[in-house]
Design a protein around this motif. Structure first.
Motif, PDB file in Angstrom:
ATOM      1  N   UNK A 100       0.916  -1.355  -0.115  1.00 57.02           N
ATOM      2  CA  UNK A 100       0.015   0.067   0.000  1.00 57.02           C
ATOM      3  C   UNK A 100       0.927   1.260  -0.143  1.00 57.02           C
ATOM      4  N   UNK A 101       2.155   1.247   0.513  1.00 63.99           N
ATOM      5  CA  UNK A 101       2.872   2.523   0.495  1.00 63.99           C
ATOM      6  C   UNK A 101       2.836   3.246  -0.721  1.00 63.99           C
ATOM      7  N   UNK A 143      -3.950  -5.257   8.870  1.00 63.25           N
ATOM      8  CA  UNK A 143      -2.855  -4.589   8.434  1.00 63.25           C
ATOM      9  C   UNK A 143      -3.508  -3.780   7.051  1.00 63.25           C
ATOM     10  N   UNK A 144      -4.537  -4.509   6.419  1.00 69.19           N
ATOM     11  CA  UNK A 144      -4.906  -3.970   5.208  1.00 69.19           C
ATOM     12  C   UNK A 144      -6.073  -2.794   5.679  1.00 69.19           C
ATOM     13  N   UNK A 145      -6.655  -2.827   6.940  1.00 70.20           N
ATOM     14  CA  UNK A 145      -7.609  -2.002   7.448  1.00 70.20           C
ATOM     15  C   UNK A 145      -6.812  -0.601   7.680  1.00 70.20           C
ATOM     16  N   UNK A 146      -5.817  -0.978   8.258  1.00 71.44           N
ATOM     17  CA  UNK A 146      -4.958   0.228   8.673  1.00 71.44           C
ATOM     18  C   UNK A 146      -4.575   0.930   7.402  1.00 71.44           C
ATOM     19  N   UNK A 147      -3.901   0.311   6.298  1.00 63.76           N
ATOM     20  CA  UNK A 147      -3.616   0.691   5.099  1.00 63.76           C
ATOM     21  C   UNK A 147      -4.813   1.803   4.422  1.00 63.76           C
ATOM     22  N   UNK A 148      -6.036   1.188   4.590  1.00 60.23           N
ATOM     23  CA  UNK A 148      -7.163   1.759   3.912  1.00 60.23           C
ATOM     24  C   UNK A 148      -7.291   3.177   4.737  1.00 60.23           C
ATOM     25  N   UNK A 175      -7.730   6.590   3.106  1.00 62.02           N
ATOM     26  CA  UNK A 175      -8.898   7.362   3.174  1.00 62.02           C
ATOM     27  C   UNK A 175      -8.448   8.936   3.874  1.00 62.02           C
ATOM     28  N   UNK A 176      -7.561   8.966   4.767  1.00 64.98           N
ATOM     29  CA  UNK A 176      -7.356  10.199   5.427  1.00 64.98           C
ATOM     30  C   UNK A 176      -7.009  11.387   4.411  1.00 64.98           C
ATOM     31  N   UNK A 177      -6.245  11.252   3.646  1.00 64.68           N
ATOM     32  CA  UNK A 177      -5.662  12.385   2.641  1.00 64.68           C
ATOM     33  C   UNK A 177      -6.970  12.643   1.765  1.00 64.68           C
ATOM     34  N   UNK A 178      -7.787  11.836   1.357  1.00 70.84           N
ATOM     35  CA  UNK A 178      -9.020  11.984   0.772  1.00 70.84           C
ATOM     36  C   UNK A 178     -10.204  12.744   1.518  1.00 70.84           C
TER      37      UNK A 178
END
Length: 129
Positions: A39-40, A70-75, A79-82
């Motif tokens: 995701x990085x 781990x994917x939930x954290x990456x999601x 989402x945060x910058x959006x």
């Protein structure tokens, strides 16, 4: 900005980030061995895209049948910058796709939606084919 298109694997989702069209998509299952490595680059590209001023709306479709913590954290990191872009006036819609009857994924979407105040978060129930 160049699009990012990655075919799905057994452990990672299809990625189709068409920045020019303002359409971002994740579909499939997400439990890569190294979520940060997967995701990085997506997060870095998204931030670069959002740094360019644009009046164009953004739609991010997330249709994951399964994802790990781990994917939930990456999601959330995606989402945060959006959400920040929406707070600054950009039209941002996140479409959370879930199968009819999949309460786990539906509830996960509701949990993510609770963190949004500026971006539009749509829960989309998909009927079986």
């Amino acid at each position: 900005m160049d699009p990012i298109r990655l075919a799905p694997t057994d452990r990672s989702p299809l990625v189709d980030f068409d920045f020019e069209a303002g359409h971002l998509q994740l579909r499939g299952e997400s439990y890569p061995e190294d979520a940060a490595a997967f995701f990085g680059p997506l997060l870095q590209a998204l931030r670069g895209y959002l740094a360019e001023p644009s009046p164009d709306p953004i739609t991010f479709e997330v249709g994951l049948a399964y994802f790990n913590s781990s994917s939930a954290k990456a999601l959330m990191n995606l989402f945060m910058p959006l959400e920040d872009a929406a707070a600054e006036g950009r039209s941002v819609t996140v479409r959370w796709l879930f199968a009819d009857g999949d309460e786990t994924i539906e509830e996960a979407g509701e949990d993510f939606a609770a963190d949004f105040s500026s971006a539009r978060f749509e829960m989309v129930r998909e009927q079986p084919a």
